[in-house]
Scaffold this active site. Sequence first.
Site, mmCIF file in Angstrom:
data_model
loop_
_atom_site.group_PDB
_atom_site.id
_atom_site.type_symbol
_atom_site.label_atom_id
_atom_site.label_comp_id
_atom_site.label_asym_id
_atom_site.label_seq_id
_atom_site.Cartn_x
_atom_site.Cartn_y
_atom_site.Cartn_z
ATOM 1 N N ILE A 1 -34.898 34.850 32.133
ATOM 2 C CA ILE A 1 -36.177 34.822 32.838
ATOM 3 C C ILE A 1 -36.030 33.952 34.076
ATOM 4 O O ILE A 1 -35.369 32.912 34.054
ATOM 5 C CB ILE A 1 -37.292 34.270 31.924
ATOM 6 C CG1 ILE A 1 -37.345 35.055 30.608
ATOM 7 C CG2 ILE A 1 -38.638 34.321 32.641
ATOM 8 C CD1 ILE A 1 -37.635 36.531 30.741
ATOM 9 N N TYR B 1 -29.010 24.480 21.411
ATOM 10 C CA TYR B 1 -30.189 25.224 21.868
ATOM 11 C C TYR B 1 -30.308 26.530 21.085
ATOM 12 O O TYR B 1 -31.398 26.881 20.602
ATOM 13 C CB TYR B 1 -30.062 25.492 23.364
ATOM 14 C CG TYR B 1 -31.200 26.268 23.978
ATOM 15 C CD1 TYR B 1 -32.383 25.640 24.350
ATOM 16 C CD2 TYR B 1 -31.089 27.644 24.208
ATOM 17 C CE1 TYR B 1 -33.422 26.350 24.929
ATOM 18 C CE2 TYR B 1 -32.124 28.363 24.787
ATOM 19 C CZ TYR B 1 -33.288 27.709 25.146
ATOM 20 O OH TYR B 1 -34.314 28.426 25.720
ATOM 21 N N ARG C 1 -44.854 24.518 33.654
ATOM 22 C CA ARG C 1 -43.796 25.238 34.369
ATOM 23 C C ARG C 1 -43.441 26.544 33.664
ATOM 24 O O ARG C 1 -43.698 26.718 32.478
ATOM 25 C CB ARG C 1 -42.528 24.378 34.481
ATOM 26 C CG ARG C 1 -42.721 23.088 35.245
ATOM 27 C CD ARG C 1 -41.423 22.285 35.315
ATOM 28 N NE ARG C 1 -41.625 20.984 35.925
ATOM 29 C CZ ARG C 1 -41.657 20.747 37.235
ATOM 30 N NH1 ARG C 1 -41.462 21.756 38.073
ATOM 31 N NH2 ARG C 1 -41.858 19.539 37.704
ATOM 32 N N LYS D 1 -33.376 27.573 18.534
ATOM 33 C CA LYS D 1 -34.175 28.773 18.741
ATOM 34 C C LYS D 1 -34.061 29.728 17.553
ATOM 35 O O LYS D 1 -35.018 30.431 17.217
ATOM 36 C CB LYS D 1 -33.754 29.471 20.035
ATOM 37 C CG LYS D 1 -34.078 28.665 21.293
ATOM 38 C CD LYS D 1 -35.559 28.387 21.434
ATOM 39 C CE LYS D 1 -35.911 27.742 22.755
ATOM 40 N NZ LYS D 1 -37.360 27.476 22.900
ATOM 41 N N ALA E 1 -29.090 27.217 18.158
ATOM 42 C CA ALA E 1 -29.413 26.910 16.764
ATOM 43 C C ALA E 1 -30.892 26.578 16.605
ATOM 44 O O ALA E 1 -31.539 27.018 15.649
ATOM 45 C CB ALA E 1 -28.555 25.747 16.277
#
Length: 251
Positions: free
Chosen positions: A194, A161, A21, A165, A163
């Site tokens: 995106i 999320y 995906r 990344k 943290a």
Amino acid sequence: MQTPTQSTPPYRAALVTGGTRGIGQAAVYAFARAGYRVAFCYKKSADLAEKIVAELQAEGKFVCAYACDVADEAAVEKMYGETKKTFGFVDTVVNNAGVAHRKLFCEESPESTEAVLAANLKSAIGVSRVYAPDMVRAGFGRIINLSSVFAKTGASMEVLYSAAKAGLAGLTKALARELAPSFVTVNAVAPGFIDTDMNRGLSASERAGFFKTVPMNRAGTPQEVAAAILFLASVEAGYITGQVLGVDGGM
């Protein structure tokens, strides 16, 4: 210890995690159509994986899909053995697998914390650890991690999320230094907003609010991110390492 000598493999082979995906799928198509042999993995989307493989094989591309939970390093080791038999040397790894997670930080549990960090950070560490030794021995390799603009800015209700990344950005910079003497580059791409399934659940007002922070005032496409990934994997990008490339419309 013998110093590795840089050498380009006779053909290029890439592994994309989370390849069914969004950005992962776009990367699979981009690599395959650029002439790479491509392996990609998925956790649950078997039907979609089969469709992607069938479409690209009909175009004459060398593509295979593997079911693998990349947060489980034993499963990654098994996939490594399978890709080794089919592809030989996998010279490029794209650590794309991850999950979005929107929740108030004070409502997070130890279990949810572990799940988010495993999917978004631990998976990249495990996959890189399994595939990097072949790159070091060959004196050539590319590791590309999918970070996020939130690694730089942070995001309310996406603390874990963000943290994870940010951890990917740190992993990229440190591992790049360690592997550089072996001519293995490690870089990250940090997408902004995106147009993927991950963001389509947002309301019109939420999307409009986010676009106010984007100088280009639009969502990016998975194909635009895939183009950046493909460039970082190229031979021509061999002197670029330890970088986090923003694909974020100017954020």
